[in-house]
Scaffold this active site. Structure first.
Site, PDB file in Angstrom:
ATOM      1  N   SER A   1       0.846  -1.189   0.000  1.00 35.43           N
ATOM      2  CA  SER A   1       0.000   0.000   0.000  1.00 35.43           C
ATOM      3  C   SER A   1       0.884   1.242   0.000  1.00 35.43           C
ATOM      4  O   SER A   1       1.665   1.439  -0.925  1.00 35.43           O
ATOM      5  CB  SER A   1      -0.950  -0.031   1.209  1.00 35.43           C
ATOM      6  OG  SER A   1      -1.829   1.060   1.168  1.00 35.43           O
TER       7      SER A   1
ATOM      8  N   ASP B   1      -4.609  -4.568   6.115  1.00 35.73           N
ATOM      9  CA  ASP B   1      -4.986  -5.443   5.009  1.00 35.73           C
ATOM     10  C   ASP B   1      -3.869  -6.456   4.769  1.00 35.73           C
ATOM     11  O   ASP B   1      -2.694  -6.094   4.687  1.00 35.73           O
ATOM     12  CB  ASP B   1      -5.240  -4.616   3.743  1.00 35.73           C
ATOM     13  CG  ASP B   1      -5.762  -5.469   2.595  1.00 35.73           C
ATOM     14  OD1 ASP B   1      -6.371  -6.520   2.868  1.00 35.73           O
ATOM     15  OD2 ASP B   1      -5.564  -5.069   1.431  1.00 35.73           O
TER      16      ASP B   1
END
Length: 345
Positions: free
Chosen positions: A159, A284
């Protein structure tokens, strides 16, 4: 410091940020040149930098701002166009911490709310770089013999700070390894950006890189990048494995989500999956790492020192799910170790 040629955009950002506890706007500037004149005195921890400005645009100003204020985290902002995706990725290569896509219309209340939320979240994430961790997790690499099976697929999640980290990882992986493995990458990115990212990655990796398409078979020597705004998972039909690209609900407010990829990789490949989690904010990938670990598949995570944000890899490391915790430049050699150290399927 907020840098944007639009007085309306600056006023909006200043109002939002002034309402956030712990965030102080120390300066504002309408061009990159004005920002350069202010940056040393203002001493910001984070710069929100618009790309499209007269006199000196964001791309031109970025390296000078980084030189004038070493250690500052720069978030570039731009509307979702192919040109701006190209420039944003160039900014990341030059040292920007991350990017935030601007809504194309200020009249779209939902888009503005999303932009505000992401802007604040990323400011807080990148502002924490360099702080002393609450829990120190030492780097480690398990013995190659710990791998139950030679990896048959490589799945990668990233990310914030990820585009640069992903490109560096694949620039270091030998072609001989990539020819033996199908690869699927989830990088948290909006649509348009993932297509441009795949093109940049292809030039660096020296192999075929493409956005994932639903129903496409995975095959060695090809890197599939999850398209922005869509989940990408894996399904087995007979002896073959296919991509499942879909519009399921966001997971951990993410779509594409690393969890979706990792959980399906665990179900399809079991111990023959190999996972890598690079820099990124949030958690995540944690649930997916649990599934992979339960299946006996190794998970490698990037260490805190080389991560822009140690959210995703840190969450996995703290739960003891990482087989290896390594600096970015140690991950490609570790993949090679697992490729040679595991038993045949």
């Amino acid at each position: 410091m907020v840098v944007d040629d639009s007085a309306v955009a600056r006023a909006l950002a200043l109002r939002w940020l002034s309402e956030e506890p712990g965030i102080d706007v120390v300066a504002e500037a309408e061009t990159g040149r004005v920002a350069l004149a202010l940056v040393a005195r203002a001493a910001p921890d984070v710069i929100v930098l618009d790309l499209d400005m007269p006199d000196m645009d964001g791309l031109t100003a970025l390296p000078e701002l980084l030189a004038a204020r070493p250690g500052v985290a720069v978030l570039v902002v731009s509307t979702l166009t192919r040109r701006n995706a190209e420039i944003s990725l160039h900014c990341l290569a030059l040292g920007a911490a991350d990017y935030v896509p601007k809504p194309s219309s200020r009249g779209d209340a939902d888009a503005l709310a999303t932009f505000r939320s992401e802007l604040v979240e990323k400011i807080r994430a990148v502002a924490g770089r360099g702080q002393k961790p609450d829990i120190v997790v030492p780097p480690r690499l398990a013995a190659p013999a710990a791998a139950a099976a030679r990896p048959a697929c490589l799945v990668v999640g990233a990310s914030t700070g990820g585009p640069r980290a992903v490109m560096r990882l694949f620039s270091q992986l030998p072609a001989s390894v990539l020819r033996r493995l199908p690869v699927v990458v989830v990088q948290h990115m909006p649509p348009i950006f993932t297509a441009v990212f795949a093109e940049h990655l292809a030039a660096i990796a020296g192999c075929e890189v493409r956005e994932a398409e639903d129903g496409e078979a995975v095959r060695p020597g090809v890197i599939h990048v999850a398209p922005g705004g869509r989940h990408t998972g894996l399904v087995r039909r007979g002896a073959d494995v296919f991509l499942h690209v879909h519009d399921g609900p966001p997971t951990n407010v993410c779509r594409p989500a690393v969890n979706v990829l990792f959980e399906t990789a665990a179900a399809v490949y079991g111990p023959a999956a190999l996972a890598v989690v690079l820099t990124g904010m949030g958690r995540d990938g944690l649930a997916g790492a649990r599934s992979l670990a339960a299946a006996g598949a190794p998970v490698i995570v990037q260490d805190e020192a080389t991560s822009t944000v140690w959210g995703m890899p840190g969450a996995i490391a703290r739960e003891g799910l990482a087989r290896a915790i390594l600096p970015l430049d140690g991950i490609a050699p570790a993949i090679c170790v697992f490729m040679e150290g595991g038993a045949d399927d």
